[in-house]
Scaffold this motif. Structure first.
Motif, PDB file in Angstrom:
ATOM      1  N   HIS A  11      12.592  -0.020   7.972  1.00 16.34           N
ATOM      2  CA  HIS A  11      13.900   0.568   7.702  1.00 16.34           C
ATOM      3  C   HIS A  11      13.940   1.205   6.306  1.00 16.34           C
ATOM      4  N   ARG A  12      12.874   1.928   5.980  1.00 15.60           N
ATOM      5  CA  ARG A  12      12.721   2.697   4.738  1.00 15.60           C
ATOM      6  C   ARG A  12      12.541   1.826   3.492  1.00 15.60           C
ATOM      7  N   VAL A  13      12.422   0.535   3.680  1.00 23.08           N
ATOM      8  CA  VAL A  13      12.241  -0.372   2.544  1.00 23.08           C
ATOM      9  C   VAL A  13      10.789  -0.830   2.491  1.00 23.08           C
ATOM     10  N   SER A  14      10.194  -0.759   1.325  1.00 22.97           N
ATOM     11  CA  SER A  14       8.818  -1.199   1.139  1.00 22.97           C
ATOM     12  C   SER A  14       8.775  -2.722   1.060  1.00 22.97           C
ATOM     13  N   LEU A  15       7.964  -3.334   1.920  1.00 21.72           N
ATOM     14  CA  LEU A  15       7.836  -4.786   1.987  1.00 21.72           C
ATOM     15  C   LEU A  15       6.405  -5.194   1.689  1.00 21.72           C
ATOM     16  N   ARG A  16       6.207  -6.481   1.482  1.00 22.58           N
ATOM     17  CA  ARG A  16       4.873  -7.023   1.282  1.00 22.58           C
ATOM     18  C   ARG A  16       4.269  -7.347   2.645  1.00 22.58           C
ATOM     19  N   ALA A  17       3.117  -6.796   2.938  1.00 20.78           N
ATOM     20  CA  ALA A  17       2.440  -7.037   4.210  1.00 20.78           C
ATOM     21  C   ALA A  17       1.598  -8.310   4.133  1.00 20.78           C
ATOM     22  N   ASN A  18       0.967  -8.645   5.232  1.00 19.67           N
ATOM     23  CA  ASN A  18       0.007  -9.741   5.272  1.00 19.67           C
ATOM     24  C   ASN A  18      -0.985  -9.582   4.124  1.00 19.67           C
ATOM     25  N   PRO A  19      -1.213 -10.609   3.320  1.00 22.84           N
ATOM     26  CA  PRO A  19      -2.095 -10.461   2.151  1.00 22.84           C
ATOM     27  C   PRO A  19      -3.480  -9.911   2.483  1.00 22.84           C
ATOM     28  N   ALA A  20      -3.981 -10.197   3.680  1.00 23.12           N
ATOM     29  CA  ALA A  20      -5.316  -9.723   4.048  1.00 23.12           C
ATOM     30  C   ALA A  20      -5.409  -8.203   4.024  1.00 23.12           C
ATOM     31  N   ALA A  21      -4.292  -7.530   4.260  1.00 23.03           N
ATOM     32  CA  ALA A  21      -4.320  -6.071   4.351  1.00 23.03           C
ATOM     33  C   ALA A  21      -4.650  -5.400   3.028  1.00 23.03           C
ATOM     34  N   TYR A  22      -4.412  -6.093   1.919  1.00 22.57           N
ATOM     35  CA  TYR A  22      -4.636  -5.502   0.599  1.00 22.57           C
ATOM     36  C   TYR A  22      -6.055  -5.723   0.080  1.00 22.57           C
ATOM     37  N   ASP A  23      -6.847  -6.469   0.802  1.00 27.83           N
ATOM     38  CA  ASP A  23      -8.202  -6.806   0.367  1.00 27.83           C
ATOM     39  C   ASP A  23      -9.142  -5.655   0.687  1.00 27.83           C
ATOM     40  N   PRO A  24      -9.709  -4.980  -0.314  1.00 27.43           N
ATOM     41  CA  PRO A  24     -10.589  -3.843  -0.034  1.00 27.43           C
ATOM     42  C   PRO A  24     -11.824  -4.233   0.761  1.00 27.43           C
ATOM     43  N   GLU A  25     -12.292  -5.465   0.617  1.00 29.88           N
ATOM     44  CA  GLU A  25     -13.450  -5.889   1.411  1.00 29.88           C
ATOM     45  C   GLU A  25     -13.088  -5.993   2.889  1.00 29.88           C
ATOM     46  N   VAL A  26     -11.890  -6.474   3.188  1.00 33.30           N
ATOM     47  CA  VAL A  26     -11.413  -6.522   4.568  1.00 33.30           C
ATOM     48  C   VAL A  26     -11.257  -5.104   5.112  1.00 33.30           C
ATOM     49  N   GLN A  27     -10.673  -4.233   4.310  1.00 36.08           N
ATOM     50  CA  GLN A  27     -10.513  -2.840   4.732  1.00 36.08           C
ATOM     51  C   GLN A  27     -11.863  -2.204   5.071  1.00 36.08           C
ATOM     52  N   GLU A  28     -12.821  -2.379   4.180  1.00 35.95           N
ATOM     53  CA  GLU A  28     -14.129  -1.760   4.402  1.00 35.95           C
ATOM     54  C   GLU A  28     -14.841  -2.375   5.605  1.00 35.95           C
ATOM     55  N   ARG A  29     -14.672  -3.674   5.799  1.00 33.72           N
ATOM     56  CA  ARG A  29     -15.340  -4.306   6.934  1.00 33.72           C
ATOM     57  C   ARG A  29     -14.747  -3.819   8.247  1.00 33.72           C
ATOM     58  N   LEU A  30     -13.425  -3.679   8.304  1.00 34.49           N
ATOM     59  CA  LEU A  30     -12.822  -3.160   9.526  1.00 34.49           C
ATOM     60  C   LEU A  30     -13.276  -1.729   9.784  1.00 34.49           C
ATOM     61  N   LEU A  31     -13.309  -0.898   8.763  1.00 36.59           N
ATOM     62  CA  LEU A  31     -13.798   0.465   8.944  1.00 36.59           C
ATOM     63  C   LEU A  31     -15.245   0.467   9.442  1.00 36.59           C
ATOM     64  N   GLU A  32     -16.046  -0.444   8.937  1.00 37.30           N
ATOM     65  CA  GLU A  32     -17.439  -0.535   9.378  1.00 37.30           C
ATOM     66  C   GLU A  32     -17.518  -0.918  10.852  1.00 37.30           C
TER      67      GLU A  32
END
Length: 266
Positions: A224-245
């Motif tokens: 609803h146009r408000v910025s919220l805090r997501a699941n902490p795992a989403a901010y982890d660059p290692e998690v991001q890179e592993r999912l992309l891999e």
């Protein structure tokens, strides 16, 4: 006028997003799974510039859709809205050997992102259930564990946030965000949902075309146009890179970009 492509436009939030944008004078290209549903979209959204077809539960179908998107573009914004819920009583496997929820909700938007020309804005729809999601890279799609459709759905929605943040980091020149549309009264949300359809479409519409400064901030999770805090795992660059891999391994495609770009930290 902006040019916008929206996946999953045959009904629900995607259809409402397309309708609102068309009525506001924007060029909208819609999407349906097959030609039968595409004909229904043409009838219900006569102002759509085109209705593309492609089965997102198929790598071949998603590739074919990407080719159509490329030919129909360029686009100022892409809204990755299409998705399936977690109501299945058993694990459904696609012809590609992937869990259907995982393929439609995660693999398809990744593959479209990798294959289509980069727009200025990308919106990935997720769900508030992403907060309960967990990423088990040894069993991302509950192939080994006891089947739980809502667990698979929540995990896929977390992966959508991870994907959005990863793309935001790799493409710092684009505005890339994840959106929880709320619990919306659609076929997926059900009749007991608390939010009306216009509420669910409001934030994707805003992010796709608004020039308000708040709509031009990248790497966020919004409701609803408000910025919220997501699941902490989403901010982890290692998690991001592993999912992309993992997704790159499945599709054979990569999301190219500057991996040293700014991290999503909202």
């Amino acid at each position: 006028m902006r040019s916008v492509f929206i996946t999953g436009s045959a009904q629900g939030i995607g259809h409402e997003t397309a309708r609102v944008l068309i009525e506001a004078g924007h060029r909208v290209v819609a999407h349906a799974r097959d030609e039968r549903r595409a004909a229904q979209v043409r009838a219900s959204l006569p102002g759509a510039a085109a209705v593309l077809t492609g089965d997102l539960a198929s790598l071949e179908g998603t590739r074919a859709l990407a080719a159509q998107v490329t030919a129909a573009g360029p686009f100022d914004a892409v809204v990755h809205n299409a998705g399936v819920g977690g109501g299945a009583s058993r694990r459904e496997v696609t012809a590609d050997g992937l869990g259907r929820i995982f393929q439609v909700n995660v693999v398809a938007p990744y593959l479209l992102t990798a294959l289509c020309p980069r727009p200025a804005r990308l919106v990935y729809l997720t769900s508030g259930l992403e907060s309960a999601g967990r990423l088990d890279f040894d069993d991302l799609t509950l192939e080994k564990r006891e089947w739980d459709g809502m667990r698979a759905y929540a995990d896929s929605k977390l992966m959508d946030v991870v994907l959005a943040f990863a793309v935001a980091r790799r493409w710092p020149d684009a505005v890339v965000n994840a959106v929880d549309p709320g619990w919306v009264r659609t076929r997926l949300g059900g009749p007991d949902a608390t939010d009306a359809l216009p509420d669910g479409a409001g934030t994707p519409v805003w992010l796709a075309v608004s020039d308000e400064p708040e709509a031009l901030v990248t790497g966020r999770y919004l409701k609803h146009r408000v910025s919220l805090r997501a699941n902490p795992a989403a901010y982890d660059p290692e998690v991001q890179e592993r999912l992309l891999e993992v997704l790159g391994g499945i599709t054979g495609e990569t999301v190219a970009g500057d991996a040293a770009g700014g991290l999503a930290t909202s």
